[in-house]
Design a protein around this motif. Sequence first.
Motif, PDB file in Angstrom:
ATOM      1  N   LYS A 110     123.473  86.455  22.490  1.00  0.00           N
ATOM      2  CA  LYS A 110     124.101  87.030  23.680  1.00  0.00           C
ATOM      3  C   LYS A 110     125.337  86.529  24.122  1.00  0.00           C
ATOM      4  CE  LYS A 110     120.001  89.370  24.027  1.00  0.00           C
ATOM      5  NZ  LYS A 110     119.345  88.879  22.707  1.00  0.00           N
TER       6      LYS A 110
ATOM      7  N   GLY B 158     129.912  97.557  19.748  1.00  0.00           N
ATOM      8  CA  GLY B 158     129.261  97.792  18.543  1.00  0.00           C
ATOM      9  C   GLY B 158     130.374  97.792  17.459  1.00  0.00           C
TER      10      GLY B 158
ATOM     11  N   SER C 198     125.191  97.471  15.546  1.00  0.00           N
ATOM     12  CA  SER C 198     124.628  96.717  16.445  1.00  0.00           C
ATOM     13  C   SER C 198     125.452  96.205  17.346  1.00  0.00           C
ATOM     14  CB  SER C 198     124.117  95.488  15.529  1.00  0.00           C
ATOM     15  OG  SER C 198     123.802  94.451  16.235  1.00  0.00           O
ATOM     16  N   ASN C 199     125.291  96.375  18.758  1.00  0.00           N
ATOM     17  CA  ASN C 199     126.246  95.953  19.925  1.00  0.00           C
ATOM     18  C   ASN C 199     125.973  94.718  20.734  1.00  0.00           C
ATOM     19  OD1 ASN C 199     124.023  97.198  21.081  1.00  0.00           O
ATOM     20  ND2 ASN C 199     125.091  98.264  22.411  1.00  0.00           N
ATOM     21  N   VAL C 200     125.081  93.899  20.421  1.00  0.00           N
ATOM     22  CA  VAL C 200     124.728  93.011  21.200  1.00  0.00           C
ATOM     23  C   VAL C 200     124.398  91.784  20.189  1.00  0.00           C
ATOM     24  CG1 VAL C 200     123.477  91.690  22.721  1.00  0.00           C
ATOM     25  CG2 VAL C 200     123.789  94.302  23.230  1.00  0.00           C
ATOM     26  N   LYS C 201     125.122  90.412  20.393  1.00  0.00           N
ATOM     27  CA  LYS C 201     124.972  89.373  19.240  1.00  0.00           C
ATOM     28  C   LYS C 201     123.630  88.799  19.780  1.00  0.00           C
ATOM     29  CE  LYS C 201     128.283  86.653  18.807  1.00  0.00           C
ATOM     30  NZ  LYS C 201     129.529  85.591  19.159  1.00  0.00           N
TER      31      LYS C 201
ATOM     32  N   PRO D 232     128.265  93.505  15.762  1.00  0.00           N
ATOM     33  CA  PRO D 232     128.962  93.367  16.766  1.00  0.00           C
ATOM     34  C   PRO D 232     130.421  93.109  16.643  1.00  0.00           C
ATOM     35  CG  PRO D 232     126.804  92.570  17.688  1.00  0.00           C
ATOM     36  CD  PRO D 232     126.715  92.728  15.946  1.00  0.00           C
TER      37      PRO D 232
ATOM     38  N   ASP E 192     128.242 101.671  22.216  1.00  0.00           N
ATOM     39  CA  ASP E 192     129.402 100.964  22.762  1.00  0.00           C
ATOM     40  C   ASP E 192     130.377 100.807  21.507  1.00  0.00           C
ATOM     41  OD1 ASP E 192     128.449  99.886  25.308  1.00  0.00           O
ATOM     42  OD2 ASP E 192     126.943  99.300  23.994  1.00  0.00           O
TER      43      ASP E 192
ATOM     44  N   LYS F 177     129.855  91.940  26.524  1.00  0.00           N
ATOM     45  CA  LYS F 177     128.963  91.402  26.007  1.00  0.00           C
ATOM     46  C   LYS F 177     128.343  92.476  24.833  1.00  0.00           C
ATOM     47  CE  LYS F 177     124.062  90.127  27.347  1.00  0.00           C
ATOM     48  NZ  LYS F 177     122.983  90.122  28.193  1.00  0.00           N
ATOM     49  N   LYS F 178     128.737  93.761  25.251  1.00  0.00           N
ATOM     50  CA  LYS F 178     128.381  94.918  24.351  1.00  0.00           C
ATOM     51  C   LYS F 178     129.436  95.446  23.682  1.00  0.00           C
ATOM     52  CE  LYS F 178     123.799  96.025  26.667  1.00  0.00           C
ATOM     53  NZ  LYS F 178     123.120  96.903  27.192  1.00  0.00           N
TER      54      LYS F 178
END
Length: 224
Positions: A149, A169, A143-146, A186, A127, A166-167
């Motif tokens: 979330k 990076g 890193s593409n997701v906290k 993210p 992402d 949500k996604k």
Amino acid sequence: MQQAKISELFHDLNQTLAKELLESVTYPWEALPKIGELIVAIGSSLPEEEYEQREEHVWIARTARIYPNTYIQGPCIIGKDTEVRPGAFIRGNALVGDGAVVGNSTELKNVILFNKVQVPHYNYVGDSILGFRSHMGAGSITSNVKSDKTLVVVKNGQEQIATGLKKMGAVLGDCVEVGCGSILNPGTVIGADTNIYPLSSVRGVIPAGSIYKNQGEIVEKRAN
């Protein structure tokens, strides 16, 4: 947030087949949900003498070098003179430009890689958008997701922009160098011609033409 705009991050949109998409939005993350449909639209118009359709929604330039033991899922376009090395895992929605390197054990998902991008060793890029001649050192990842979330927010000091995603990076401007073992958290946006020290944990908007040493120490590059 001027520094995070497409017009500031990328010097020449002719260095990607995603030019028209990127010209249609202001911020690069706005293009992320549209990558798959873009690839399908472009792929059907690629010249057969230059690109081979290997399977549904997978187009690979005839001059690209695809090593054994790779996995490529569509929608995907692999550009001219690009190398996809053993163990690469391309999970779909990947637009990879010309003269790029997708290395051993590198994983791509929902990405735009401009021409000459190198992700050559053990990288995860998800992402995300990587500008012309950007390079990720061995073991560096997006890193593409906290962890909680929640939706990703791009931050630059007191300025904040909610992406609604949500996604998300990272976005690398042109000619960014990311040091080995670094994590791009993210919503990271790195300006063109910036160097990231190895083993860094990066978040927020990093100015163009900088050297990132740590979160509290970002210095401007000296002119040659």
